[in-house]
Design an enzyme around this catalytic site. Structure first.
Site, mmCIF file in Angstrom:
data_model
loop_
_atom_site.group_PDB
_atom_site.id
_atom_site.type_symbol
_atom_site.label_atom_id
_atom_site.label_comp_id
_atom_site.label_asym_id
_atom_site.label_seq_id
_atom_site.Cartn_x
_atom_site.Cartn_y
_atom_site.Cartn_z
ATOM 1 N N ASP A 91 0.785 -1.230 0.000
ATOM 2 C CA ASP A 91 0.000 0.000 0.000
ATOM 3 C C ASP A 91 0.817 1.280 0.000
ATOM 4 O OD1 ASP A 91 0.960 -0.285 2.518
ATOM 5 O OD2 ASP A 91 -0.892 0.240 3.539
ATOM 6 N N GLU A 92 2.112 1.210 -0.283
ATOM 7 C CA GLU A 92 2.861 2.454 -0.383
ATOM 8 C C GLU A 92 4.022 2.291 -1.351
ATOM 9 O OE1 GLU A 92 5.152 3.646 3.086
ATOM 10 O OE2 GLU A 92 4.823 1.699 3.993
#
Lengths: 440, 376
Positions: free
Chosen positions: A113-114
């Protein structure tokens, strides 16, 4: 809502850190709109499960990632608790990373998620860094129905700090001129690489803010932290971070670990667990076509102190049996003599497997463990996981077998008339050498 | 303590004793060498609770006594001294060393803190020093170097009547050497597992002295769990490892289906050359056919090398892959012009044994290598 200083000078701010907001919880809310506005917690089931993700509504009540599930339930009993659906998150992650890749090929994913993006080469196509950040946020929102926060800065470290400050659903630019104004009032643990322990050391030296570290004599930091760590912290405190956005993400090791539901003292349970973990690691190595020379174990005790040991083998292996033999030996030498919370097995120094030859051991059968395990792989591919080491068939105790997020299935085979225990890969008593080499 | 000694004799004695000193001693005195003078003799001793070494040399003694000084420092100093007699004297808490115009003052450690060296076990028999040195080198090369399986870091000595056998394995190769010796008791039947490194180093230093090496090993009583070697004026004792050891003789195949007869020098040279493209864990492949062997290394994507050499071969043509290091180790200790490599199949262990120039086998030594499996 975008912060006031977003319109400040973004010249030279070509590094973006994009971080999805409450990613797993947001994916759940996206497919179940009735949850919108309600506290949602993903993960945290089981006596020792921990929270994987919490929506901002749950966070408002103090629920945090990595918090024990029981504590989360106490804080927010009304929250909707959901089991993780890794497949759905992985799919959303791929879609989001795809959007990043449309902007620049220099994408360095940090997790599902990043990611860091280097947009220096995208400026002609998409405009200024702030415009690119806005473009990404708009696309993620429109195409995926998810929100993200973006930090825009000249270095990875500052970009990551900025995105954290921009959360949720925001964007923050930290220009080179404003970097120190932004950075210096922060507490020391904002520095990359400073955990509880280093923060303690720094506090004892009277250093509380990043400014304190920046102004501290380098000699003092060296004495307290060692040369390398001191130099790194000092550079970061002056917002210097030479790390580049790297797209190469070579897998260097493969591992699996298990947290016991109840702390374990019984050596036999540990031994079976290590065998199960070695079996999982061996399967993964063979599936990926990798072999590795270094076998490492990790043991976490009741008090959370964590011990690691490793050994390098004469030749690289993908054989669960060899991984287990080494892991078990390491464990016996380590001899923790205390209750154990977690054990893990890892194979490091991976290389492409099939190129190199494999050194056979004296007395090893021509068709030894490796062939047996390959045959088991083939059987599993056709019939599902039906073959496992025999000592795992009796049920390997109370194991909450989680491996890097995805549950590993050590299947059991009991009472099947066609494939009784004598037909599966039999497990023999631990012996460092094969039969003919047994001590006289 | 005060004496005068030849520089070379002193340097040799100190260097040999200091070599077995621990690099990180558990107590500071163990980093020292003990010098003791009595009856016109200087005895230099070192001990780390595992291995002890002691050497005696003649000196011109003015007064008896003892001093304990840093072994490493004294070894470096004596090595660098000019070739002149050295005068050494213990003065208070210091040792003074004067050699030519060079003068050294070294701090001493308290002699009374130094542990007593273990006494020699009972004498078991005598071996020719140079034979012993060769045999130990031939076998120790196959011993394990890491302590995953402690017993494999040892060399097993079997004293059986007038035959002394040395055996070692690291799971991937094994070596067996049988030599004759002169036991004190012809009916002797003793086994011991000696740390391979200590055995090899001891045999290597005793070999060039010539003469005989006395082997001391007792069954129970004084020196239990200990082995001792004495040659000339030097003696070493070492603690033994737990005597369990795999039955490695049974790993050597009784028969062979194929055998190559090759020049040791030529094969060594070719394997070294071809192995330049192989790293430590990738194989060299040897393809044997009548009159020729082709040696290759390297993968399809990587650098490759191949070379053919002449050689006698009997049996069905065969390709076998070895770790080049293991193969070269075996060849390097053969002490013979010609090598036999005997095979049953390509996946079974191959036996390397020495032969004379005319192809006459030389008995007593066998080196077994387990092949590598390539291409699954």
């Amino acid at each position: 809502m975008e912060r006031a200083h977003q319109e400040q000078d973004d010249c030279g701010c070509t590094i973006l850190h994009v971080d999805m907001d409450a990613f797993f919880a947001s994916v759940e809310v996206r497919r179940r709109p009735e949850l919108r506005g309600r506290p949602v917690v993903v993960g945290g089931a089981g006596p020792r499960g921990v929270v994987s993700s919490a929506s901002y509504e749950a966070r408002a009540h103090g629920v945090r990632s990595a918090m024990p599930g029981a504590q989360a339930r106490r804080l927010r009993p009304q929250a909707v608790f959901l089991p993780p659906d890794m497949a759905a998150y992985a799919e959303a992650s791929r879609a989001v990373m795809g959007i990043f890749a449309d902007v620049t090929p220099l994408v360095e994913p940090l997790s599902v998620d990043e990611a860091f993006l280097d947009v220096a080469g995208a400026l002609r196509l998409f405009g200024r860094p702030t415009a690119i950040a806005r473009h990404i946020r708009a696309r993620v929102s429109a195409e995926q129905g998810l929100t993200c926060s973006v930090g825009v800065a000249a270095t990875k470290f500052m970009a990551k700090l900025a995105s954290t400050r921009a959360k949720p659903d925001g964007m923050l630019v930290v220009s080179a001129e404003n970097a120190l104004d932004f950075l210096h009032p922060l507490p020391v643990d904002a520095l990359w690489g400073v955990g509880d322990r280093t923060a303690d050391v720094l506090r004892r030296l009277g250093l509380r803010t990043v400014a304190d570290v920046a102004e501290a004599p380098l000699g003092m930091l060296r004495q307290a932290l060692g040369d390398a760590a001191a130099a790194q912290l000092h550079a970061l405190a002056w917002a210097r971070d030479p790390r580049r956005v790297s797209t190469e993400r070579v897998e260097k090791s493969t591992g699996a670990e298990t947290t016991f539901d109840v702390d374990v003292m019984d050596e036999d349970v540990i031994r079976r667990t290590l065998l199960a973990l070695a079996t999982t690691v061996g399967e993964r190595l063979r599936k990926a076509g990798h072999t590795g020379r270094t076998v490492a174990i990790k043991v976490r005790l009741t008090d959370f102190s964590t011990l690691s040991r490793s050994r390098t083998l004469p030749t690289a292996t993908d054989v669960a049996r060899e991984i287990f033999d080494t892991a078990w030996h390491l464990y016996q030498v380590l001899n923790p003599g205390e209750r154990i919370r977690l054990v893990g097995v890892r194979v490091e120094g991976l290389v492409e497997g099939d190129d190199t030859g494999r050194q056979l051991a004296l007395g090893e059968r021509e068709h030894g463990w490796r062939d047996a395990e390959r045959a088991a792989d083939a059987a599993a591919a056709r019939f599902g996981a039906v073959v496992a080491p025999a000592s795992l068939l009796r049920g390997a105790g109370s194991m909450n077998h989680s491996t890097n997020g995805s549950a590993a299935d050590i299947s059991t085979l009991v009472g099947d008339s066609n494939l009784g225990p004598d037909r599966v890969v039999a497990e023999r008593d631990f012996d460092p050498l094969s039969d003919p080499l047994r001590p006289s | 303590m005060k004496f005068r000694v030849e520089r070379d004799a002193l340097a040799d004695a100190v260097a040999w004793t200091a070599k077995s000193l621990p690099t990180r001693p558990s107590v500071p005195v163990l980093a020292g060498v003990l010098m003791r003078v009595s009856d016109g003799q200087l005895t230099v001793s070192g001990f780390d609770y595992e291995v002890s070494s002691q050497v005696t040399i003649g000196v011109q003694a003015d007064s008896d006594g003892a001093a304990l000084v840093s072994g490493r420092l004294l070894a470096e100093i004596t090595k660098a001294l000019p070739a002149k007699p050295a005068e050494i004297a213990a003065v208070g808490t210091h040792l003074e060393l004067v050699c030519g115009s060079a003068r050294f003052t070294l701090p001493t450690m308290p002699v009374e803190d130094y542990p007593t060296l273990p006494s020699m076990p009972e004498m078991a028999g005598v071996i020719d020093a140079s034979t012993f040195a060769h045999a130990a080198a031939q076998v120790a090369i196959a011993a394990g170097r890491d302590d995953t399986i402690p017993m494999l870091t040892g060399v097993r000595m079997e004293l059986d009547g007038t035959t002394l056998s040395l055996l070692a394995t690291d799971r991937y190769r094994a070596a067996v050497r049988e030599i004759s010796w002169r036991p004190k008791d012809d009916g002797v039947n003793l086994q011991a597992l000696v740390p391979a490194r200590t055995l090899a180093e001891t045999a290597k230093t005793l070999g060039p002295l010539g003469g005989d090496v006395l082997v001391a090993l007792s069954r129970g009583g004084v020196g239990e769990g200990m082995i001792g070697f004495t040659g000339g004026s030097r003696r070493t004792t070492s603690r033994l490892l737990d005597p369990d050891f795999p039955k490695i003789r049974s790993l050597f195949p009784d028969q062979h289906n194929a055998r190559a007869t090759l020049s040791v020098a030529a094969l060594t040279e070719v394997v070294k050359r071809v192995a330049l493209v192989a790293d430590r864990t990738t194989p060299v492949r040897l393809s044997f056919a009548e009159g020729e062997v082709v040696i290759e290394a390297g993968g399809s994507e990587d650098a490759r090398a191949s070379e053919a050499m002449e050689g006698e071969f009997t049996g069905e043509p065969l390709t076998v892959a070895f770790n080049p290091g293991y193969l070269l180790d075996g060849l390097s200790v053969l002490d013979a012009p010609t090598v036999f490599i005997s095979f049953t199949t390509a996946m079974k262990p191959a036996v390397i044994s020495p032969a004379a120039e005319n192809g006459e086998p030389i008995p007593g030594y066998r080196y077994l290598i387990m092949p590598m499996r390539v291409g699954n």
